[in-house]
Design an enzyme around this catalytic site. Sequence first.
Site, short mmCIF file in Angstrom:
data_model
loop_
_atom_site.label_atom_id
_atom_site.label_comp_id
_atom_site.label_asym_id
_atom_site.label_seq_id
_atom_site.Cartn_x
_atom_site.Cartn_y
_atom_site.Cartn_z
N THR A 12 14.82 7.60 8.40
CA THR A 12 13.59 6.83 8.50
C THR A 12 13.27 6.23 7.13
OG1 THR A 12 11.32 6.89 9.35
CG2 THR A 12 12.02 8.80 8.06
N ASN A 13 12.06 5.74 6.92
CA ASN A 13 11.69 5.15 5.63
C ASN A 13 10.22 5.45 5.33
OD1 ASN A 13 9.98 2.91 6.68
ND2 ASN A 13 11.90 2.41 7.71
N ARG A 14 9.73 4.95 4.21
CA ARG A 14 8.40 5.35 3.72
C ARG A 14 7.24 4.54 4.29
NH1 ARG A 14 8.61 4.92 -2.43
NH2 ARG A 14 6.40 5.35 -2.14
#
Length: 207
Positions: A21-23
Amino acid sequence: MKILITAGPTREAIDPVRYLTNRSSGKMGYAIAEAAVAAGHQVLLISGPTSVDVPDGVDYLPVESADDMYRAVESYLPRMEAAFFSAAVADYAPAVVEEQKIKKSGDEMTLKLVKTKDVLGAARTVFGFTGFLAGFAAETENLEINARNKLEKKGCDLIVANDVSRSDIGFDSNENEALLVFADRTERFPKAAKHELACHLISMLAV
Ligand code: CTP
C-alpha cells in the site's frame, strides 16, 4: 452536478495476510466530497481503506485494490458530470496472489509486480467520459512539467499537483499547497487547510 471522487490508497494483496500500500490518508478526497455535498452536488466517493469519517450525505463505495477501483469507476463514471481522481492507486501489484500465507525460507525473496490499470488514464479513452476531469499528481521534482505532461497524457481538464518531498503538506497532513495546472494556465494555491483547497476546486464547477 453528479460528481465522482476517488480517494485513499489501494491495497494490493500478496497473500491472505500481507499487502502493498502507500501513505495516502484519503483526507484530500474526503475533503472534496464534503465540500461538494455542501455546495449542493450529488457525490459518489469511491475509496480505498482509510481511517477518515465518510462525510454525511455522500454515497460511499469502499474498494481495496487498483483493480476493484477500476471496475467501480468503470460502472459509475458514465453517469457523472465531473470527476476528481485523488486516489493514490498502486502503479504495480503482485503478479500472483498466493492462496496460502507465504512461509519464510531463504535469506532473500523476490516479489514479481505487474502494472495495474490506470483508472484516470482510462476515463476518456476507455470509459468515454466527457465531463470535467481532474487528476492529481504527487511529485518530488519538476512539479509543473510533470503535471502538465500528466494533464495531456490522461486528457484531464486539471491536474492538482503536490510536492510530496515536503513533510508539512500532502500525504497525512491536514494542509496542502498545490499547483493547479490547466491546459491554458497554471495557478498556485498557497498553503492552506485541505478543506480550503477542496472548496476552491468545487467552486470552479457550475452547480
Ligand atoms: N491514477 C489512477 N490509476 C492508476 C494510477 C494513477 O487513476 N493506476 C490516477 C491517480 O488517482 C492520480 C493520477 O492518476 O489522479 C496520478 O498519475 P500517475 O501517473 O499515476 O502519477 P504517478 O503515480 O505519480 O506516476 P509517475 O510515477 O509516472 O509520475
